[in-house]
Design a protein around this motif. Structure first.
Motif, PDB file in Angstrom:
ATOM      1  N   UNK A   1       0.809  -1.212   0.000  1.00 62.22           N
ATOM      2  CA  UNK A   1       0.000   0.000   0.000  1.00 62.22           C
ATOM      3  C   UNK A   1       0.842   1.262   0.000  1.00 62.22           C
ATOM      4  N   UNK A   2       0.177   2.398  -0.231  1.00 57.27           N
ATOM      5  CA  UNK A   2       0.881   3.677  -0.297  1.00 57.27           C
ATOM      6  C   UNK A   2       1.050   4.354   1.053  1.00 57.27           C
ATOM      7  N   UNK A   3       0.307   3.917   2.049  1.00 58.51           N
ATOM      8  CA  UNK A   3       0.286   4.640   3.335  1.00 58.51           C
ATOM      9  C   UNK A   3       1.657   4.669   3.995  1.00 58.51           C
ATOM     10  N   UNK A   4       2.407   3.582   3.872  1.00 56.99           N
ATOM     11  CA  UNK A   4       3.734   3.564   4.491  1.00 56.99           C
ATOM     12  C   UNK A   4       4.678   4.535   3.793  1.00 56.99           C
ATOM     13  N   UNK A   5       4.544   4.650   2.468  1.00 55.04           N
ATOM     14  CA  UNK A   5       5.388   5.590   1.737  1.00 55.04           C
ATOM     15  C   UNK A   5       5.132   7.017   2.216  1.00 55.04           C
ATOM     16  N   UNK A   6       3.873   7.389   2.394  1.00 59.70           N
ATOM     17  CA  UNK A   6       3.548   8.735   2.885  1.00 59.70           C
ATOM     18  C   UNK A   6       4.047   8.939   4.323  1.00 59.70           C
ATOM     19  N   UNK A   7       3.943   7.898   5.129  1.00 59.85           N
ATOM     20  CA  UNK A   7       4.419   7.993   6.521  1.00 59.85           C
ATOM     21  C   UNK A   7       5.929   8.153   6.567  1.00 59.85           C
ATOM     22  N   UNK A   8       6.620   7.359   5.748  1.00 56.22           N
ATOM     23  CA  UNK A   8       8.089   7.469   5.713  1.00 56.22           C
ATOM     24  C   UNK A   8       8.497   8.847   5.208  1.00 56.22           C
ATOM     25  N   UNK A   9       7.779   9.366   4.209  1.00 59.85           N
ATOM     26  CA  UNK A   9       8.095  10.704   3.690  1.00 59.85           C
ATOM     27  C   UNK A   9       7.948  11.757   4.788  1.00 59.85           C
ATOM     28  N   UNK A  10       6.905  11.637   5.599  1.00 61.23           N
ATOM     29  CA  UNK A  10       6.692  12.597   6.691  1.00 61.23           C
ATOM     30  C   UNK A  10       7.834  12.516   7.707  1.00 61.23           C
ATOM     31  N   UNK A  11       8.169  11.305   8.139  1.00 58.30           N
ATOM     32  CA  UNK A  11       9.252  11.145   9.106  1.00 58.30           C
ATOM     33  C   UNK A  11      10.593  11.570   8.521  1.00 58.30           C
ATOM     34  N   UNK A  12      10.783  11.340   7.232  1.00 59.72           N
ATOM     35  CA  UNK A  12      12.031  11.760   6.568  1.00 59.72           C
ATOM     36  C   UNK A  12      12.180  13.265   6.581  1.00 59.72           C
ATOM     37  N   UNK A  13      11.079  13.985   6.304  1.00 60.83           N
ATOM     38  CA  UNK A  13      11.133  15.452   6.297  1.00 60.83           C
ATOM     39  C   UNK A  13      11.487  15.986   7.679  1.00 60.83           C
ATOM     40  N   UNK A  14      10.907  15.368   8.721  1.00 51.79           N
ATOM     41  CA  UNK A  14      11.222  15.787  10.097  1.00 51.79           C
ATOM     42  C   UNK A  14      12.690  15.529  10.394  1.00 51.79           C
ATOM     43  N   UNK A  15      13.161  14.338   9.999  1.00 51.41           N
ATOM     44  CA  UNK A  15      14.560  13.987  10.248  1.00 51.41           C
ATOM     45  C   UNK A  15      15.520  14.951   9.554  1.00 51.41           C
ATOM     46  N   UNK A  16      15.221  15.329   8.323  1.00 47.83           N
ATOM     47  CA  UNK A  16      16.127  16.198   7.574  1.00 47.83           C
ATOM     48  C   UNK A  16      16.299  17.547   8.248  1.00 47.83           C
ATOM     49  N   UNK A  17      15.235  18.071   8.843  1.00 44.66           N
ATOM     50  CA  UNK A  17      15.343  19.340   9.578  1.00 44.66           C
ATOM     51  C   UNK A  17      16.235  19.158  10.799  1.00 44.66           C
ATOM     52  N   UNK A  18      16.018  18.076  11.537  1.00 47.33           N
ATOM     53  CA  UNK A  18      16.824  17.809  12.735  1.00 47.33           C
ATOM     54  C   UNK A  18      18.279  17.553  12.348  1.00 47.33           C
TER      55      UNK A  18
END
Length: 463
Positions: A233-250
């Protein structure tokens, strides 16, 4: 996904006994060289006469100007002398060189590990699909992070007094023989909220926090990717994208501050506003080279069937482009300091350029990390052949270790440093252990994120 299903998407990397044996041999040779280096260094400990050369270099940098601050910077350049004297050391000891090498390798390989997580997150945040086949290779580098955290913290607790001049309490005593008003002014950055010269809880707390965050995001992103394999499914891809964006800022914040804390604070008087970017670029090129070498190794062993010369070309472009980016930052930092010719800034380069221990290595650093990658990878064909990339990426990994060597050793050891058996041996030992940990982690799960929504894009990738 008709085309993709022609490939085996359930491949697992077999970490063979032969490969483990090769790594053990490499580590064993490294350990022998390290012991030999300790023995030769221990039989030839130097006194303060050698360490004091740094003061002469700063005096040369002062150009005879009558600035009161110059004495302070002379003291900083010769802190191998002053610092060891107030720490009760009467002479240079082999353990100081051993600790400096520990720090170089800890910082360097910790950086490569977090770059793997960073590059993984970049693929999701940018919605890239070309590298889907090698996402697991990228994230596997993060397996070293827990070990790196332990080694960094333990090394500081054991050897911090030898590595960092600012840990010496008497430089904060106003009116004392070793009082340093510049370091005293920066004391809160290390010690807050405790008293200066006590325990650097603020500095050490940042290290614990950064590693804690990096390990958390590595674990989170890896587990989400593995869950995607199971559930699809696509839901994990969207979740990983969200966590990735947070990580990149940190990561943007933590990577710069860690560079100031772990490397720039060694030369406490000196500073560069480019330094966070500079360390990141060095880490990034080395990390990209590590990803490329692991990918080629897997491909040559029959894995990653959908990975082809087009993907290899992209990796080659990243290595080529960011080698130039590193050189741009190196030259910008050097040129601004050279042109301004302010003694308290130029001392950093004078210690390295005019030293018998580091002068040749200083120029070797540029040749290995810029000239060779630039000339070899300039053509399209070179980026599409594994032999060129294997040679260049291996050279780059060694070359950027040299870069970190030049950032750390002159500030910790003065002119008692250099590249010898101890340096080569510890690098080989660390490299073999790091590779073992990374490949062990890679072998535990599927090599390919088989339910990634952009897997078809990887198959059709063409440049």
């Amino acid at each position: 996904m008709a085309h993709v299903t022609n490939f085996n998407l359930d491949q697992k990397f077999d970490f063979t006994a032969a490969l483990k044996k090769s790594l053990m041999i490499m580590g064993g040779i490294g350990a022998l060289l390290l012991v030999l280096g300790i023995f030769t260094a221990g039989s030839g400990d130097h006194g303060h006469e050698a360490a004091g050369h740094g003061t002469e270099h700063v005096d040369a940098a002062a150009h005879g100007d009558d600035h009161g601050a110059h004495d302070d910077h002379a003291a900083e350049a010769g802190h191998a002398d002053a610092g060891h004297e107030d720490g009760g050391h009467s002479a240079f000891h082999w353990s100081e060189r051993f600790f400096a090498n520990l720090w170089i390798n800890n910082v360097y390989f910790a950086g490569i590990a977090i770059i793997g997580v960073f590059f993984f997150a970049i693929q999701y945040a940018s919605q890239a699909g070309w590298a889907t086949a090698i996402l697991r290779v990228m994230i596997s580098l993060g397996n070293w992070l827990p070990f790196a955290a332990i080694l960094m913290i333990v090394t500081y607790l054991v050897a911090g007094h030898d590595l960092f001049h600012w840990t010496h309490a008497d430089i904060y005593v106003k009116g004392g023989d070793h009082y340093d008003h510049i370091i005293d002014g920066k004391g809160s950055f290390f010690y807050w909220p405790l008293g200066k010269g006590t325990f650097p809880i603020f500095w050490l707390g940042r290290m614990v926090l950064f590693f804690g965050l990096w390990i958390f995001f590595f674990t989170k992103l890896k587990n989400l990717s593995l869950q995607e394999d199971i559930h699809g499914g696509d839901s994990y891809w969207y979740t990983i994208r969200k966590w990735s964006a947070i990580f990149l800022v940190i990561f943007a914040v933590s990577s710069s501050i860690s560079a100031w804390d772990w490397v720039m604070s060694i030369d406490t008087h000196w500073f560069s506003t480019l330094f966070g970017w500079y360390v990141f670029s060095s880490w990034f090129v080395a990390g990209l080279s590590a990803i490329t070498l692991i990918t080629i190794m897997l491909k040559e062993r029959g894995y990653l069937e959908m990975f082809n010369e087009n993907h290899l070309h992209d990796l080659g472009k990243f290595v080529f482009g960011f080698s130039i980016f590193w050189t741009y930052l190196w030259f910008s930092q050097f040129l601004l300091i050279y042109y301004a010719n302010i003694p308290e800034e130029t001392v950093y380069y004078i210690e390295r350029l005019r030293s018998d221990s580091y002068g040749g290595i200083f120029f070797l650093n540029l040749i290995v990390n810029f000239v060779l990658p630039f000339l070899v990878l300039m053509t399209r064909d070179a980026k599409r052949h594994t032999i060129f990339l294997k040679v260049v990426c291996t050279i780059i990994i060694i070359g950027h270790w040299i870069d970190f060597f030049l950032m750390v050793q002159p500030g910790t050891l003065g002119h008692n440093g250099g590249i010898g058996f101890m340096e080569v041996g510890m690098f080989m030992l660390y490299a073999s252990v790091v590779i073992f940990v990374v490949l062990s982690g890679l072998a535990k799960k599927n090599l390919i994120a088989k339910n990634h929504p952009m897997l078809e894009e990887t198959y059709h990738h063409h440049i």
